[in-house]
Design a protein around this motif. Structure first.
Motif, PDB file in Angstrom:
ATOM      1  N   ARG A   1     -10.311  63.579 -86.271  1.00  0.00           N
ATOM      2  CA  ARG A   1     -11.466  64.134 -86.790  1.00  0.00           C
ATOM      3  C   ARG A   1     -12.640  63.160 -87.084  1.00  0.00           C
ATOM      4  O   ARG A   1     -13.692  63.685 -87.410  1.00  0.00           O
ATOM      5  CB  ARG A   1     -10.979  64.482 -88.186  1.00  0.00           C
ATOM      6  CG  ARG A   1     -10.130  65.744 -88.338  1.00  0.00           C
ATOM      7  CD  ARG A   1      -9.487  66.192 -89.577  1.00  0.00           C
ATOM      8  NE  ARG A   1      -8.806  65.074 -90.208  1.00  0.00           N
ATOM      9  CZ  ARG A   1      -8.071  64.944 -91.352  1.00  0.00           C
ATOM     10  NH1 ARG A   1      -8.436  66.129 -92.272  1.00  0.00           N
ATOM     11  NH2 ARG A   1      -7.504  63.934 -91.762  1.00  0.00           N
ATOM     12  N   ALA A   2     -12.367  62.030 -86.764  1.00  0.00           N
ATOM     13  CA  ALA A   2     -13.691  61.204 -86.941  1.00  0.00           C
ATOM     14  C   ALA A   2     -14.678  61.228 -85.697  1.00  0.00           C
ATOM     15  O   ALA A   2     -15.802  60.590 -85.747  1.00  0.00           O
ATOM     16  CB  ALA A   2     -12.948  59.675 -87.008  1.00  0.00           C
ATOM     17  N   GLY A   3     -14.087  61.901 -84.701  1.00  0.00           N
ATOM     18  CA  GLY A   3     -15.332  62.107 -83.498  1.00  0.00           C
ATOM     19  C   GLY A   3     -15.556  61.058 -82.983  1.00  0.00           C
ATOM     20  O   GLY A   3     -14.859  60.094 -82.559  1.00  0.00           O
TER      21      GLY A   3
ATOM     22  N   ARG B   1     -13.745  57.472 -82.032  1.00  0.00           N
ATOM     23  CA  ARG B   1     -13.473  56.730 -83.313  1.00  0.00           C
ATOM     24  C   ARG B   1     -12.098  56.819 -83.701  1.00  0.00           C
ATOM     25  O   ARG B   1     -11.210  57.113 -83.009  1.00  0.00           O
ATOM     26  CB  ARG B   1     -14.111  57.596 -84.457  1.00  0.00           C
ATOM     27  CG  ARG B   1     -15.853  57.729 -84.130  1.00  0.00           C
ATOM     28  CD  ARG B   1     -16.500  56.431 -84.652  1.00  0.00           C
ATOM     29  NE  ARG B   1     -16.594  56.425 -85.980  1.00  0.00           N
ATOM     30  CZ  ARG B   1     -16.473  55.404 -86.830  1.00  0.00           C
ATOM     31  NH1 ARG B   1     -16.341  54.197 -86.418  1.00  0.00           N
ATOM     32  NH2 ARG B   1     -16.330  55.542 -88.230  1.00  0.00           N
TER      33      ARG B   1
ATOM     34  N   THR C   1     -18.716  65.060 -83.900  1.00  0.00           N
ATOM     35  CA  THR C   1     -17.550  65.336 -84.515  1.00  0.00           C
ATOM     36  C   THR C   1     -17.214  66.821 -84.463  1.00  0.00           C
ATOM     37  O   THR C   1     -17.863  67.793 -83.955  1.00  0.00           O
ATOM     38  CB  THR C   1     -17.276  64.870 -85.812  1.00  0.00           C
ATOM     39  OG1 THR C   1     -18.171  65.782 -86.826  1.00  0.00           O
ATOM     40  CG2 THR C   1     -17.696  63.340 -86.141  1.00  0.00           C
TER      41      THR C   1
END
Length: 201
Positions: A174-176, A170, A129
């Protein structure tokens, strides 16, 4: 006669030795890159006829519709289903849930042909992330990782740093990414990621 007692060895993830180095890379990059292992996730390989009655029944039993579009991901709660092929999916769930999931899939499929294999020990999962995660992965992956081409809800079987992986974008930027890698190649891939991440330190 001597009495012997066998005790199970504690579980040790393939990337446990890299945990401190992942944490150090995250600190020194100032949050641009975050690397971590998500060990022991349940991973079930499911094969069945996507057009048959079992597909719908399994979806209902799992409260999650199996994705039918190539290279897509469907999530419901803590369960994630990845499309791997026209009749193949990977179910990813919290550790320790394999037996329950397998039972639900088999029961829902009834007399329909279905294959359910627990591959949890075969792979581990890396979480990548941070604002520079896409750039980091792009160093070793031939896929177009731009959000327009590989945004949230996409997955692909590909190579990263010459290692075969399943790459998952994801649910939100921001969840990467999840990088699912065979346990035997996990150490090599960790070294590759750590080396590639030095650009961001």
């Amino acid at each position: 006669m001597a009495e012997t007692t066998l005790t199970a060895a504690p579980l040790r993830s393939p990337l446990a030795p890299a945990a401190d180095r992942f944490a150090a890379a995250t600190r020194t990059s100032g949050g641009a890159i975050r690397l971590a292992e998500l060990p022991f996730l349940t991973q079930l390989n499911v094969r069945l006829d996507a057009k048959g009655a079992a597909a719908e029944a399994v979806g209902l039993a799992l409260d999650l519709q199996l994705p039918l579009q190539p290279n897509t991901v469907v999530r419901a709660g803590e369960l994630t289903a990845l499309w791997l092929g026209p009749d193949e999916w990977l179910l990813v769930a919290p550790p320790g849930s394999a037996a329950d999931l397998e039972s639900r899939v088999r029961e829902a499929a009834g007399d329909e042909l279905v294959s359910v294999i627990d591959v949890s020990a075969q792979r581990t999962t890396l979480l990548v992330t941070g604002p520079s995660a896409r750039d980091l992965l792009a160093h070793g992956c031939a896929l177009d990782l731009h959000p327009r081409a590989f945004g949230a809800g996409r997955c692909a079987q590909t190579t990263l740093g010459r290692t075969q992986v399943v790459l998952v974008a994801r649910g939100e930027p921001r969840a990467g990414f999840w990088v699912l890698v065979r346990s035997s190649f996990a150490g090599y891939l960790a070294e590759w990621l750590l080396d590639a991440a030095t650009e961001y330190v």
